[in-house]
Design a protein around this motif. Sequence first.
Motif, PDB file in Angstrom:
ATOM      1  N   GLN A  51       0.820  -1.206   0.000  1.00 21.53           N
ATOM      2  CA  GLN A  51       0.000   0.000   0.000  1.00 21.53           C
ATOM      3  C   GLN A  51       0.857   1.261   0.000  1.00 21.53           C
ATOM      4  O   GLN A  51       0.560   2.211  -0.725  1.00 21.53           O
ATOM      5  CB  GLN A  51      -0.941   0.014   1.208  1.00 21.53           C
ATOM      6  CG  GLN A  51      -1.852   1.230   1.233  1.00 21.53           C
ATOM      7  CD  GLN A  51      -2.880   1.185   2.351  1.00 21.53           C
ATOM      8  OE1 GLN A  51      -2.888   0.273   3.170  1.00 21.53           O
ATOM      9  NE2 GLN A  51      -3.746   2.167   2.375  1.00 21.53           N
ATOM     10  N   ALA A  52       1.910   1.275   0.791  1.00 21.57           N
ATOM     11  CA  ALA A  52       2.792   2.449   0.835  1.00 21.57           C
ATOM     12  C   ALA A  52       3.382   2.741  -0.548  1.00 21.57           C
ATOM     13  O   ALA A  52       3.432   3.890  -0.988  1.00 21.57           O
ATOM     14  CB  ALA A  52       3.905   2.240   1.867  1.00 21.57           C
ATOM     15  N   GLU A  53       3.805   1.693  -1.232  1.00 25.64           N
ATOM     16  CA  GLU A  53       4.350   1.873  -2.590  1.00 25.64           C
ATOM     17  C   GLU A  53       3.263   2.329  -3.560  1.00 25.64           C
ATOM     18  O   GLU A  53       3.497   3.194  -4.404  1.00 25.64           O
ATOM     19  CB  GLU A  53       4.991   0.576  -3.093  1.00 25.64           C
ATOM     20  CG  GLU A  53       6.344   0.307  -2.516  1.00 25.64           C
ATOM     21  CD  GLU A  53       7.372   1.385  -2.884  1.00 25.64           C
ATOM     22  OE1 GLU A  53       7.463   1.769  -4.065  1.00 25.64           O
ATOM     23  OE2 GLU A  53       8.075   1.832  -1.970  1.00 25.64           O
ATOM     24  N   ALA A  54       2.086   1.730  -3.444  1.00 24.92           N
ATOM     25  CA  ALA A  54       0.982   2.110  -4.334  1.00 24.92           C
ATOM     26  C   ALA A  54       0.662   3.596  -4.160  1.00 24.92           C
ATOM     27  O   ALA A  54       0.575   4.338  -5.150  1.00 24.92           O
ATOM     28  CB  ALA A  54      -0.250   1.259  -4.044  1.00 24.92           C
ATOM     29  N   GLU A  55       0.512   4.026  -2.938  1.00 22.38           N
ATOM     30  CA  GLU A  55       0.181   5.424  -2.679  1.00 22.38           C
ATOM     31  C   GLU A  55       1.295   6.353  -3.142  1.00 22.38           C
ATOM     32  O   GLU A  55       1.026   7.434  -3.672  1.00 22.38           O
ATOM     33  CB  GLU A  55      -0.151   5.623  -1.206  1.00 22.38           C
ATOM     34  CG  GLU A  55      -1.468   4.946  -0.842  1.00 22.38           C
ATOM     35  CD  GLU A  55      -1.789   4.947   0.636  1.00 22.38           C
ATOM     36  OE1 GLU A  55      -0.926   5.358   1.462  1.00 22.38           O
ATOM     37  OE2 GLU A  55      -2.908   4.516   0.990  1.00 22.38           O
ATOM     38  N   ALA A  56       2.546   5.929  -2.994  1.00 20.85           N
ATOM     39  CA  ALA A  56       3.677   6.740  -3.457  1.00 20.85           C
ATOM     40  C   ALA A  56       3.674   6.905  -4.977  1.00 20.85           C
ATOM     41  O   ALA A  56       4.225   7.865  -5.504  1.00 20.85           O
ATOM     42  CB  ALA A  56       4.998   6.117  -2.999  1.00 20.85           C
ATOM     43  N   HIS A  57       3.037   5.970  -5.665  1.00 20.17           N
ATOM     44  CA  HIS A  57       2.969   6.017  -7.128  1.00 20.17           C
ATOM     45  C   HIS A  57       1.595   6.467  -7.639  1.00 20.17           C
ATOM     46  O   HIS A  57       1.291   6.325  -8.821  1.00 20.17           O
ATOM     47  CB  HIS A  57       3.322   4.642  -7.719  1.00 20.17           C
ATOM     48  CG  HIS A  57       4.775   4.339  -7.631  1.00 20.17           C
ATOM     49  ND1 HIS A  57       5.342   3.739  -6.524  1.00 20.17           N
ATOM     50  CD2 HIS A  57       5.780   4.569  -8.494  1.00 20.17           C
ATOM     51  CE1 HIS A  57       6.638   3.609  -6.718  1.00 20.17           C
ATOM     52  NE2 HIS A  57       6.928   4.104  -7.901  1.00 20.17           N
ATOM     53  N   GLY A  58       0.748   6.973  -6.750  1.00 19.07           N
ATOM     54  CA  GLY A  58      -0.553   7.485  -7.150  1.00 19.07           C
ATOM     55  C   GLY A  58      -1.567   6.419  -7.520  1.00 19.07           C
ATOM     56  O   GLY A  58      -2.508   6.680  -8.268  1.00 19.07           O
ATOM     57  N   ILE A  59      -1.395   5.222  -6.993  1.00 18.60           N
ATOM     58  CA  ILE A  59      -2.307   4.108  -7.264  1.00 18.60           C
ATOM     59  C   ILE A  59      -3.202   3.908  -6.040  1.00 18.60           C
ATOM     60  O   ILE A  59      -2.707   3.825  -4.910  1.00 18.60           O
ATOM     61  CB  ILE A  59      -1.528   2.805  -7.557  1.00 18.60           C
ATOM     62  CG1 ILE A  59      -0.675   2.968  -8.823  1.00 18.60           C
ATOM     63  CG2 ILE A  59      -2.472   1.624  -7.686  1.00 18.60           C
ATOM     64  CD1 ILE A  59       0.234   1.778  -9.113  1.00 18.60           C
ATOM     65  N   ASP A  60      -4.517   3.836  -6.270  1.00 10.99           N
ATOM     66  CA  ASP A  60      -5.440   3.534  -5.180  1.00 10.99           C
ATOM     67  C   ASP A  60      -5.211   2.094  -4.725  1.00 10.99           C
ATOM     68  O   ASP A  60      -4.974   1.210  -5.547  1.00 10.99           O
ATOM     69  CB  ASP A  60      -6.889   3.692  -5.644  1.00 10.99           C
ATOM     70  CG  ASP A  60      -7.269   5.133  -5.931  1.00 10.99           C
ATOM     71  OD1 ASP A  60      -6.669   6.046  -5.338  1.00 10.99           O
ATOM     72  OD2 ASP A  60      -8.181   5.342  -6.757  1.00 10.99           O
ATOM     73  N   PHE A  61      -5.306   1.876  -3.425  1.00  8.41           N
ATOM     74  CA  PHE A  61      -5.070   0.548  -2.860  1.00  8.41           C
ATOM     75  C   PHE A  61      -6.309   0.099  -2.099  1.00  8.41           C
ATOM     76  O   PHE A  61      -6.858   0.842  -1.286  1.00  8.41           O
ATOM     77  CB  PHE A  61      -3.863   0.564  -1.916  1.00  8.41           C
ATOM     78  CG  PHE A  61      -3.476  -0.790  -1.408  1.00  8.41           C
ATOM     79  CD1 PHE A  61      -2.652  -1.620  -2.142  1.00  8.41           C
ATOM     80  CD2 PHE A  61      -3.945  -1.238  -0.174  1.00  8.41           C
ATOM     81  CE1 PHE A  61      -2.299  -2.888  -1.673  1.00  8.41           C
ATOM     82  CE2 PHE A  61      -3.592  -2.492   0.308  1.00  8.41           C
ATOM     83  CZ  PHE A  61      -2.767  -3.320  -0.445  1.00  8.41           C
ATOM     84  N   VAL A  62      -6.755  -1.123  -2.378  1.00  5.67           N
ATOM     85  CA  VAL A  62      -7.909  -1.705  -1.697  1.00  5.67           C
ATOM     86  C   VAL A  62      -7.457  -2.997  -1.033  1.00  5.67           C
ATOM     87  O   VAL A  62      -6.900  -3.874  -1.696  1.00  5.67           O
ATOM     88  CB  VAL A  62      -9.055  -1.988  -2.696  1.00  5.67           C
ATOM     89  CG1 VAL A  62     -10.222  -2.670  -1.994  1.00  5.67           C
ATOM     90  CG2 VAL A  62      -9.493  -0.711  -3.395  1.00  5.67           C
ATOM     91  N   PHE A  63      -7.688  -3.093   0.276  1.00  6.74           N
ATOM     92  CA  PHE A  63      -7.346  -4.300   1.021  1.00  6.74           C
ATOM     93  C   PHE A  63      -8.623  -5.090   1.237  1.00  6.74           C
ATOM     94  O   PHE A  63      -9.491  -4.696   2.015  1.00  6.74           O
ATOM     95  CB  PHE A  63      -6.683  -3.918   2.349  1.00  6.74           C
ATOM     96  CG  PHE A  63      -6.117  -5.075   3.125  1.00  6.74           C
ATOM     97  CD1 PHE A  63      -5.283  -6.014   2.532  1.00  6.74           C
ATOM     98  CD2 PHE A  63      -6.388  -5.213   4.479  1.00  6.74           C
ATOM     99  CE1 PHE A  63      -4.744  -7.072   3.254  1.00  6.74           C
ATOM    100  CE2 PHE A  63      -5.851  -6.260   5.218  1.00  6.74           C
ATOM    101  CZ  PHE A  63      -5.036  -7.186   4.602  1.00  6.74           C
ATOM    102  N   ASN A  64      -8.783  -6.180   0.490  1.00  8.52           N
ATOM    103  CA  ASN A  64      -9.985  -7.017   0.520  1.00  8.52           C
ATOM    104  C   ASN A  64      -9.547  -8.474   0.682  1.00  8.52           C
ATOM    105  O   ASN A  64      -9.721  -9.289  -0.208  1.00  8.52           O
ATOM    106  CB  ASN A  64     -10.776  -6.810  -0.783  1.00  8.52           C
ATOM    107  CG  ASN A  64     -12.118  -7.507  -0.772  1.00  8.52           C
ATOM    108  OD1 ASN A  64     -12.691  -7.783   0.273  1.00  8.52           O
ATOM    109  ND2 ASN A  64     -12.628  -7.787  -1.961  1.00  8.52           N
ATOM    110  N   PRO A  65      -8.958  -8.807   1.844  1.00 10.89           N
ATOM    111  CA  PRO A  65      -8.372 -10.136   2.026  1.00 10.89           C
ATOM    112  C   PRO A  65      -9.381 -11.206   2.424  1.00 10.89           C
ATOM    113  O   PRO A  65     -10.351 -10.938   3.137  1.00 10.89           O
ATOM    114  CB  PRO A  65      -7.387  -9.904   3.165  1.00 10.89           C
ATOM    115  CG  PRO A  65      -8.071  -8.876   4.009  1.00 10.89           C
ATOM    116  CD  PRO A  65      -8.758  -7.957   3.015  1.00 10.89           C
ATOM    117  N   PHE A  66      -9.127 -12.406   1.939  1.00 12.40           N
ATOM    118  CA  PHE A  66      -9.912 -13.557   2.348  1.00 12.40           C
ATOM    119  C   PHE A  66      -9.167 -14.814   1.914  1.00 12.40           C
ATOM    120  O   PHE A  66      -8.285 -14.769   1.069  1.00 12.40           O
ATOM    121  CB  PHE A  66     -11.326 -13.541   1.742  1.00 12.40           C
ATOM    122  CG  PHE A  66     -11.340 -13.570   0.235  1.00 12.40           C
ATOM    123  CD1 PHE A  66     -11.439 -14.766  -0.458  1.00 12.40           C
ATOM    124  CD2 PHE A  66     -11.237 -12.391  -0.493  1.00 12.40           C
ATOM    125  CE1 PHE A  66     -11.438 -14.796  -1.846  1.00 12.40           C
ATOM    126  CE2 PHE A  66     -11.243 -12.406  -1.883  1.00 12.40           C
ATOM    127  CZ  PHE A  66     -11.337 -13.605  -2.556  1.00 12.40           C
TER     128      PHE A  66
END
Length: 144
Positions: A51-66
Amino acid sequence: MDLRQITKTYSVTPQIAPEDVATLAQMGVKTLICNRPDMENPPALQAAAIQAEAEAHGIDFVFNPFQGHTMTQDHVDEQHDAVADAEGPVVAYCASGNRSTVVWAFGAAGHVPVDDIIARATSFGYPFEQLRPALEAAAARNKG
């Protein structure tokens, strides 16, 4: 990274590393979805690092684990909404890409013919024929 393009705007991949995110950004990916619970990964590959890398690159991050046996309609709805709301290409990841394909399939059922869903999944090595009855039931619900 082993991207498998399920639709024009939705791809899946097995587990990614933080350094893969820059490549995804260069490819124009706008949303990254993690379907893998942190308990399956060492800290360097857990959601917060990605997520930190995604946000640093302007990418939205969704955490939907299962895990496969814990997937609920809430997971399907969250995945479907994240894809529908994305402003560009979406990549979802898990251990192998299967989970991310399954959750997409249940959200797509009713909008995409079940035969097409099964064919797409199978073409990427995810044999979904055994899911046909459940996908057909989801399609009936989603059309309603």
